[in-house]
Design a protein around this motif. Structure first.
Motif, PDB file in Angstrom:
ATOM      1  N   THR A 247      54.400  42.557  27.321  1.00  0.00           N
ATOM      2  CA  THR A 247      55.173  41.315  27.369  1.00  0.00           C
ATOM      3  C   THR A 247      55.818  41.135  28.731  1.00  0.00           C
ATOM      4  OG1 THR A 247      55.645  41.545  25.004  1.00  0.00           O
ATOM      5  CG2 THR A 247      56.998  39.987  26.229  1.00  0.00           C
TER       6      THR A 247
ATOM      7  N   ALA B 108      61.795  39.905  27.802  1.00  0.00           N
ATOM      8  CA  ALA B 108      60.610  40.481  27.165  1.00  0.00           C
ATOM      9  C   ALA B 108      60.971  41.092  25.821  1.00  0.00           C
ATOM     10  CB  ALA B 108      59.985  41.520  28.087  1.00  0.00           C
TER      11      ALA B 108
ATOM     12  N   GLU C 297      61.348  38.557  23.136  1.00  0.00           N
ATOM     13  CA  GLU C 297      60.097  37.936  22.714  1.00  0.00           C
ATOM     14  C   GLU C 297      59.217  38.863  21.881  1.00  0.00           C
ATOM     15  OE1 GLU C 297      57.904  35.970  25.775  1.00  0.00           O
ATOM     16  OE2 GLU C 297      59.639  34.829  26.502  1.00  0.00           O
TER      17      GLU C 297
END
Length: 301
Positions: free
Chosen positions: A114, A296, A299
């Motif tokens: 990510t 990151a 997410e």
């Protein structure tokens, strides 16, 4: 530059010689000839009136005086490096800066894909060097050899700032076609099973091993490996089980044909932290990387 008649460039040479215990290895690190490094050692010996490094058998050892100076020298050099690296602003799309990040293969598999997608999204031109976990990551952080450390909260240093990236939990995994494909994974079943486990560098205890020991749970270990991400694949096709992170199990379960069970004991959640050197707390580049890592983590599924 000189300070009290000492050429400060010699401190860099001394730092490398203390670290490597070798004149030739220190010369290689500084892209110098061995004779030039030997000359630097001679000048340092004259200035401090101490041999600093002495030959013992086939290797060199540092003297007590050199060992005592080592933390202060490293502290000075890290401060200088932090000042030089820090600029008024950081533009990731223009920067060619290299960031050194130390992390486990678990973090590499769960978080870093990510991170790299975000770097592409922002069209960043920075570069990342990812370093494998060691038994003493705080030493590399102190020495300024890594910029960021990703590690469980249990292992962070109290001397430097940290931020929580995300939380995870431990689960039990087994082969979906084996003996433990459809069972009640209670404590008795868990303890009687054969386990595959990850052993950290220097044969230290992994975090889940320490937590299980605190709960009075011992495992019958048949397989030890250096990698978290290999564990699920090592039990595929066998009647062994493994204890892994839930996020990792979810990623690898389809590939390794796994079933997942809750832990038979109440373990505290794994808090995965990001840590950086205190001297680089206001470094715009480090701040940007911290924010990127945090984004990151947010997410993640």
């Amino acid at each position: 530059m000189r300070f009290k008649k000492l050429d400060l460039n010699l401190l860099v040479a001394l730092d490398h010689m203390i670290e490597t215990r070798s004149v030739s290895a220190a010369a290689d690190k500084m892209f110098m000839s061995q004779s030039a490094m030997s000359n630097a050692l001679t000048r340092l010996r004259d200035y401090f009136d101490d041999p600093l490094l002495v030959q013992v058998g086939r290797r060199m050892e540092v003297t007590p005086r050199a060992e005592a100076m080592r933390p202060a020298i490293r502290d000075i050099l890290v401060r200088i490096e932090a000042t030089i690296d820090s600029k008024p602003e950081f533009r990731p799309e223009d920067s060619t800066r290299v960031f050194n990040i130390l992390l486990s293969d678990y973090s590499l598999r769960v978080l870093m894909p990510t991170v790299f997608r975000l770097l592409d999204r922002y069209k960043s031109s920075i570069r990342l060097n990812l370093h494998a976990q060691t038994d003493l990551p705080q030493v590399l952080l102190e020495r300024g050899e890594i910029d960021l450390l990703i590690t469980p909260e249990h292992f962070v240093s109290n001397d430097h700032p940290t931020a929580l990236l995300y939380e995870d939990r431990y689960v039990v995994v087994a082969w979906a076609k084996g003996k433990f494909a459809d069972v009640t994974m209670d404590q008795a079943t868990y303890q009687s099973a054969s386990h595959a486990v990850m052993v950290p560098p220097n044969a230290a205890k992994s975090l889940e091993t320490s937590l299980l020991t605190q709960c009075g749970i011992e495992r019958h270990i048949e397989v030890q490996t250096f990698s978290f991400t290999n564990l699920p694949h090592l039990i595929t096709g066998t009647d062994r089980i493994a204890t892994v992170h839930a996020r990792l199990a979810k990623l690898l379960a389809p590939q390794a044909e796994l079933v997942t069970y809750p832990m038979p004991a109440q373990l505290p959640p794994l808090r995965q932290m990001l840590q950086w050197h205190a001297y680089r707390d206001n470094d715009p580049g480090i701040i940007w990387m911290r924010e990127l890592m945090s984004q990151a983590a947010q997410e993640l599924p």
